[in-house]
Design a protein around this motif. Structure first.
Motif, PDB file in Angstrom:
ATOM      1  N   ASP A 180     -22.581   0.700  -2.743  1.00 11.37           N
ATOM      2  CA  ASP A 180     -23.814   1.118  -2.089  1.00 11.37           C
ATOM      3  C   ASP A 180     -25.042   0.317  -2.518  1.00 11.37           C
ATOM      4  OD1 ASP A 180     -24.009   2.131  -4.664  1.00 11.37           O
ATOM      5  OD2 ASP A 180     -24.722   4.110  -4.031  1.00 11.37           O
ATOM      6  N   MET A 181     -24.837  -0.749  -3.301  1.00  8.13           N
ATOM      7  CA  MET A 181     -25.978  -1.576  -3.709  1.00  8.13           C
ATOM      8  C   MET A 181     -26.510  -2.324  -2.491  1.00  8.13           C
ATOM      9  SD  MET A 181     -26.243  -4.638  -6.523  1.00  8.13           S
ATOM     10  CE  MET A 181     -26.933  -3.801  -7.935  1.00  8.13           C
ATOM     11  N   PRO A 182     -27.819  -2.254  -2.232  1.00  8.06           N
ATOM     12  CA  PRO A 182     -28.377  -3.012  -1.110  1.00  8.06           C
ATOM     13  C   PRO A 182     -28.184  -4.517  -1.295  1.00  8.06           C
ATOM     14  CG  PRO A 182     -29.900  -1.294  -1.785  1.00  8.06           C
ATOM     15  CD  PRO A 182     -28.820  -1.369  -2.847  1.00  8.06           C
ATOM     16  N   LEU A 183     -27.900  -5.182  -0.197  1.00  8.32           N
ATOM     17  CA  LEU A 183     -27.742  -6.632  -0.215  1.00  8.32           C
ATOM     18  C   LEU A 183     -28.952  -7.305  -0.844  1.00  8.32           C
ATOM     19  CD1 LEU A 183     -26.255  -9.235   0.582  1.00  8.32           C
ATOM     20  CD2 LEU A 183     -27.278  -8.991   2.868  1.00  8.32           C
ATOM     21  N   LEU A 184     -30.141  -6.792  -0.599  1.00 12.07           N
ATOM     22  CA  LEU A 184     -31.366  -7.365  -1.182  1.00 12.07           C
ATOM     23  C   LEU A 184     -31.228  -7.542  -2.689  1.00 12.07           C
ATOM     24  CD1 LEU A 184     -34.391  -8.182  -1.142  1.00 12.07           C
ATOM     25  CD2 LEU A 184     -34.912  -5.740  -1.308  1.00 12.07           C
ATOM     26  N   TRP A 185     -30.746  -6.508  -3.364  1.00 15.32           N
ATOM     27  CA  TRP A 185     -30.662  -6.566  -4.830  1.00 15.32           C
ATOM     28  C   TRP A 185     -29.503  -7.439  -5.285  1.00 15.32           C
ATOM     29  CZ3 TRP A 185     -35.199  -5.935  -5.832  1.00 15.32           C
ATOM     30  CH2 TRP A 185     -35.969  -4.931  -5.268  1.00 15.32           C
ATOM     31  N   VAL A 186     -28.446  -7.516  -4.479  1.00 12.43           N
ATOM     32  CA  VAL A 186     -27.367  -8.448  -4.799  1.00 12.43           C
ATOM     33  C   VAL A 186     -27.917  -9.868  -4.751  1.00 12.43           C
ATOM     34  CG1 VAL A 186     -25.140  -9.386  -4.038  1.00 12.43           C
ATOM     35  CG2 VAL A 186     -25.542  -6.910  -3.987  1.00 12.43           C
ATOM     36  N   LEU A 187     -28.657 -10.183  -3.696  1.00 13.00           N
ATOM     37  CA  LEU A 187     -29.218 -11.531  -3.557  1.00 13.00           C
ATOM     38  C   LEU A 187     -30.189 -11.854  -4.686  1.00 13.00           C
ATOM     39  CD1 LEU A 187     -29.857 -11.511   0.289  1.00 13.00           C
ATOM     40  CD2 LEU A 187     -28.032 -12.726  -0.924  1.00 13.00           C
ATOM     41  N   ARG A 188     -31.126 -10.954  -4.928  1.00 10.64           N
ATOM     42  CA  ARG A 188     -32.179 -11.220  -5.905  1.00 10.64           C
ATOM     43  C   ARG A 188     -31.698 -11.104  -7.355  1.00 10.64           C
ATOM     44  NH1 ARG A 188     -37.234 -11.855  -4.658  1.00 10.64           N
ATOM     45  NH2 ARG A 188     -37.969 -10.914  -6.596  1.00 10.64           N
ATOM     46  N   ASP A 189     -31.031 -10.011  -7.678  1.00 10.73           N
ATOM     47  CA  ASP A 189     -30.706  -9.733  -9.076  1.00 10.73           C
ATOM     48  C   ASP A 189     -29.366 -10.303  -9.528  1.00 10.73           C
ATOM     49  OD1 ASP A 189     -33.097  -8.365  -9.105  1.00 10.73           O
ATOM     50  OD2 ASP A 189     -32.186  -6.376  -9.078  1.00 10.73           O
ATOM     51  N   THR A 190     -28.377 -10.280  -8.644  1.00 10.74           N
ATOM     52  CA  THR A 190     -27.054 -10.755  -9.037  1.00 10.74           C
ATOM     53  C   THR A 190     -26.905 -12.253  -8.799  1.00 10.74           C
ATOM     54  OG1 THR A 190     -26.150  -8.579  -8.498  1.00 10.74           O
ATOM     55  CG2 THR A 190     -24.567 -10.372  -8.726  1.00 10.74           C
ATOM     56  N   LEU A 191     -27.425 -12.739  -7.671  1.00 13.50           N
ATOM     57  CA  LEU A 191     -27.267 -14.157  -7.322  1.00 13.50           C
ATOM     58  C   LEU A 191     -28.518 -14.991  -7.600  1.00 13.50           C
ATOM     59  CD1 LEU A 191     -25.275 -13.701  -3.995  1.00 13.50           C
ATOM     60  CD2 LEU A 191     -24.384 -14.202  -6.292  1.00 13.50           C
ATOM     61  N   SER A 192     -29.587 -14.372  -8.059  1.00 17.10           N
ATOM     62  CA  SER A 192     -30.848 -15.052  -8.417  1.00 17.10           C
ATOM     63  C   SER A 192     -31.457 -15.845  -7.265  1.00 17.10           C
ATOM     64  CB  SER A 192     -30.652 -15.953  -9.641  1.00 17.10           C
ATOM     65  OG  SER A 192     -30.291 -15.175 -10.758  1.00 17.10           O
ATOM     66  N   LEU A 193     -31.293 -15.343  -6.044  1.00 18.78           N
ATOM     67  CA  LEU A 193     -31.929 -15.948  -4.878  1.00 18.78           C
ATOM     68  C   LEU A 193     -33.206 -15.155  -4.613  1.00 18.78           C
ATOM     69  CD1 LEU A 193     -28.740 -16.486  -2.716  1.00 18.78           C
ATOM     70  CD2 LEU A 193     -30.129 -18.255  -3.836  1.00 18.78           C
ATOM     71  N   ARG A 194     -34.325 -15.673  -5.022  1.00 19.42           N
ATOM     72  CA  ARG A 194     -35.567 -14.920  -5.017  1.00 19.42           C
ATOM     73  C   ARG A 194     -36.419 -15.103  -3.756  1.00 19.42           C
ATOM     74  NH1 ARG A 194     -33.301 -13.275  -9.263  1.00 19.42           N
ATOM     75  NH2 ARG A 194     -34.306 -13.062 -11.276  1.00 19.42           N
ATOM     76  N   GLY A 195     -35.947 -15.896  -2.799  1.00 19.10           N
ATOM     77  CA  GLY A 195     -36.715 -16.097  -1.575  1.00 19.10           C
ATOM     78  C   GLY A 195     -36.839 -14.837  -0.738  1.00 19.10           C
TER      79      GLY A 195
END
Length: 157
Positions: free
Chosen positions: A19-34
């Motif tokens: 249930d983790m939002p994709l936003l947080w996967v991108l930003r926090d897990t994959l370090s894609l901050r755009g």
């Protein structure tokens, strides 16, 4: 649980709750901050990414629902900032504060990809829900027309 997806053309596996939002996967897990966090309820558009070829609000997309799909973030439009939308945004000097602009650019890129010559009504429909608190809407519209024109002339997609 581990989920596989393709982000900006690269296959990745993330071990996060379903249930983790994709936003947080991108930003926090994959370090894609755009991709930016704006409202958290899918209303402002700051978190817009592409799922396949469709613009989507990443704050509302659960990782469990996007597994095995292609995700494109602002960083994935081009490796060096040469996507026509990115170039047009810079040439027109669209951003004021800039916070909403990644989502604006992702919505614009999805629009132009499916409709390379959008009219005013189509731009309004595609960009509806992408909120700019600074009010740069006239520059955003001008940049969309410029990017579409560049693609029509054979510029990169």
């Amino acid at each position: 649980m581990a989920y596989k997806l393709t982000v900006n053309g690269k296959s990745v596996t993330v071990d996060v709750p379903a249930d983790m939002p994709l936003l947080w996967v991108l930003r926090d897990t994959l370090s894609l901050r755009g991709t930016k966090f704006g409202c958290g309820i899918g209303q402002c558009g700051a978190c817009t990414v592409h799922i396949g070829a469709q613009a989507a609000r990443s704050c509302q997309m659960k990782i469990g629902d996007v597994a095995n799909q292609k995700v494109t973030t602002l960083e994935g439009l081009s490796a060096d900032g040469t996507h026509p939308v990115q170039v047009a945004w810079a040439e027109i000097d669209v951003p004021q504060c800039g916070y909403c602009q990644p989502g604006q650019m992702m919505s614009a890129a999805a629009l132009i990809a499916r409709n390379p010559n959008p009219d005013e009504t189509q731009i309004d429909a595609a960009m509806n829900g992408n909120i700019c608190r600074c009010g740069t809407y006239p520059r955003i519209r001008k940049a969309i027309h410029r990017a579409a024109g560049e693609i029509a002339k054979g510029g990169a997609k």
